[in-house]
Write a protein that holds these residues in place. Structure first.
Motif, PDB file in Angstrom:
ATOM      1  N   ALA A 110       0.788  -1.205   0.104  1.00  0.00           N
ATOM      2  CA  ALA A 110       0.011   0.129   0.056  1.00  0.00           C
ATOM      3  C   ALA A 110       0.886   1.090   0.054  1.00  0.00           C
ATOM      4  CB  ALA A 110      -0.814  -0.187   1.286  1.00  0.00           C
ATOM      5  N   ARG A 111       1.998   1.205   0.701  1.00  0.00           N
ATOM      6  CA  ARG A 111       2.728   2.182   0.823  1.00  0.00           C
ATOM      7  C   ARG A 111       3.619   2.711  -0.459  1.00  0.00           C
ATOM      8  NH1 ARG A 111       5.574   5.941   0.285  1.00  0.00           N
ATOM      9  NH2 ARG A 111       6.941   7.113   1.734  1.00  0.00           N
ATOM     10  N   SER A 112       3.719   1.525  -1.410  1.00  0.00           N
ATOM     11  CA  SER A 112       4.298   1.698  -2.706  1.00  0.00           C
ATOM     12  C   SER A 112       3.237   2.082  -3.621  1.00  0.00           C
ATOM     13  CB  SER A 112       5.181   0.598  -3.108  1.00  0.00           C
ATOM     14  OG  SER A 112       4.527  -0.447  -3.146  1.00  0.00           O
ATOM     15  N   THR A 113       2.030   1.815  -3.421  1.00  0.00           N
ATOM     16  CA  THR A 113       0.958   2.127  -4.518  1.00  0.00           C
ATOM     17  C   THR A 113       0.610   3.708  -4.461  1.00  0.00           C
ATOM     18  OG1 THR A 113      -0.107  -0.039  -4.055  1.00  0.00           O
ATOM     19  CG2 THR A 113      -1.478   1.748  -4.746  1.00  0.00           C
ATOM     20  N   MET A 114       0.550   4.245  -3.116  1.00  0.00           N
ATOM     21  CA  MET A 114       0.064   5.701  -2.879  1.00  0.00           C
ATOM     22  C   MET A 114       0.837   6.609  -3.830  1.00  0.00           C
ATOM     23  SD  MET A 114      -1.072   5.454   1.036  1.00  0.00           S
ATOM     24  CE  MET A 114      -1.846   7.045   1.084  1.00  0.00           C
ATOM     25  N   PRO A 115       2.147   6.558  -3.791  1.00  0.00           N
ATOM     26  CA  PRO A 115       3.092   7.499  -4.613  1.00  0.00           C
ATOM     27  C   PRO A 115       2.683   7.690  -5.971  1.00  0.00           C
ATOM     28  CG  PRO A 115       4.577   6.542  -2.957  1.00  0.00           C
ATOM     29  CD  PRO A 115       3.035   5.786  -3.125  1.00  0.00           C
ATOM     30  N   GLU A 144       3.512  15.107  -7.705  1.00  0.00           N
ATOM     31  CA  GLU A 144       4.953  15.259  -7.181  1.00  0.00           C
ATOM     32  C   GLU A 144       5.137  16.096  -5.856  1.00  0.00           C
ATOM     33  OE1 GLU A 144       8.715  15.892  -9.664  1.00  0.00           O
ATOM     34  OE2 GLU A 144       7.247  14.616 -10.930  1.00  0.00           O
ATOM     35  N   ASN A 145       4.633  17.289  -6.000  1.00  0.00           N
ATOM     36  CA  ASN A 145       4.840  17.992  -5.031  1.00  0.00           C
ATOM     37  C   ASN A 145       4.444  17.546  -3.448  1.00  0.00           C
ATOM     38  OD1 ASN A 145       2.395  18.656  -5.849  1.00  0.00           O
ATOM     39  ND2 ASN A 145       2.260  20.444  -4.896  1.00  0.00           N
ATOM     40  N   ILE A 146       3.117  16.764  -3.655  1.00  0.00           N
ATOM     41  CA  ILE A 146       2.624  16.378  -2.140  1.00  0.00           C
ATOM     42  C   ILE A 146       3.675  14.940  -1.832  1.00  0.00           C
ATOM     43  CG2 ILE A 146       0.981  14.790  -1.457  1.00  0.00           C
ATOM     44  CD1 ILE A 146      -0.032  18.058  -1.919  1.00  0.00           C
ATOM     45  N   MET A 168       5.816  13.758   1.786  1.00  0.00           N
ATOM     46  CA  MET A 168       5.388  12.568   2.113  1.00  0.00           C
ATOM     47  C   MET A 168       6.245  11.331   2.388  1.00  0.00           C
ATOM     48  SD  MET A 168       2.314  13.460   3.446  1.00  0.00           S
ATOM     49  CE  MET A 168       1.501  14.887   2.942  1.00  0.00           C
ATOM     50  N   ALA A 169       7.322  11.688   1.492  1.00  0.00           N
ATOM     51  CA  ALA A 169       8.182  10.455   1.303  1.00  0.00           C
ATOM     52  C   ALA A 169       8.923   9.815   2.200  1.00  0.00           C
ATOM     53  CB  ALA A 169       9.238  10.852   0.020  1.00  0.00           C
TER      54      ALA A 169
END
Length: 76
Positions: free
Chosen positions: A36-41, A46-48, A52-53
């Motif tokens: 899920a963490r890799s799906t969200m980006p 890009e600025n958001i 959050m990265a």
């Protein structure tokens, strides 16, 4: 829309629990959180994303995103 993406991909449970649900193994929970963490980006501007990265747990990332978008919608 992000929640809908996670629902479709069967990853939404990761944003609803800060800790592993008792019905899930540790391995499955870690995997779900990671996926899920890799799906969200992939679905963030890009600025958001860059703001959050550094967040490593999807639950915390979700909380930060909610705060950002709630702030934006209340100032509109």
């Amino acid at each position: 829309m992000m929640q809908d993406v996670l629902i479709i991909r069967r990853q939404v449970e990761a944003i609803h629990h800060n800790e592993k649900p008792t019905s899930m193994t540790i391995e499955k929970w870690k995997s779900l959180d990671e996926i899920a963490r890799s799906t969200m980006p992939m679905h963030l501007a890009e600025n958001i994303y860059f703001n959050m990265a550094k967040e490593m747990k999807v639950f915390k990332l979700w909380e930060k995103l909610q705060a950002v978008y709630e702030k934006q919608s209340s100032s509109s």
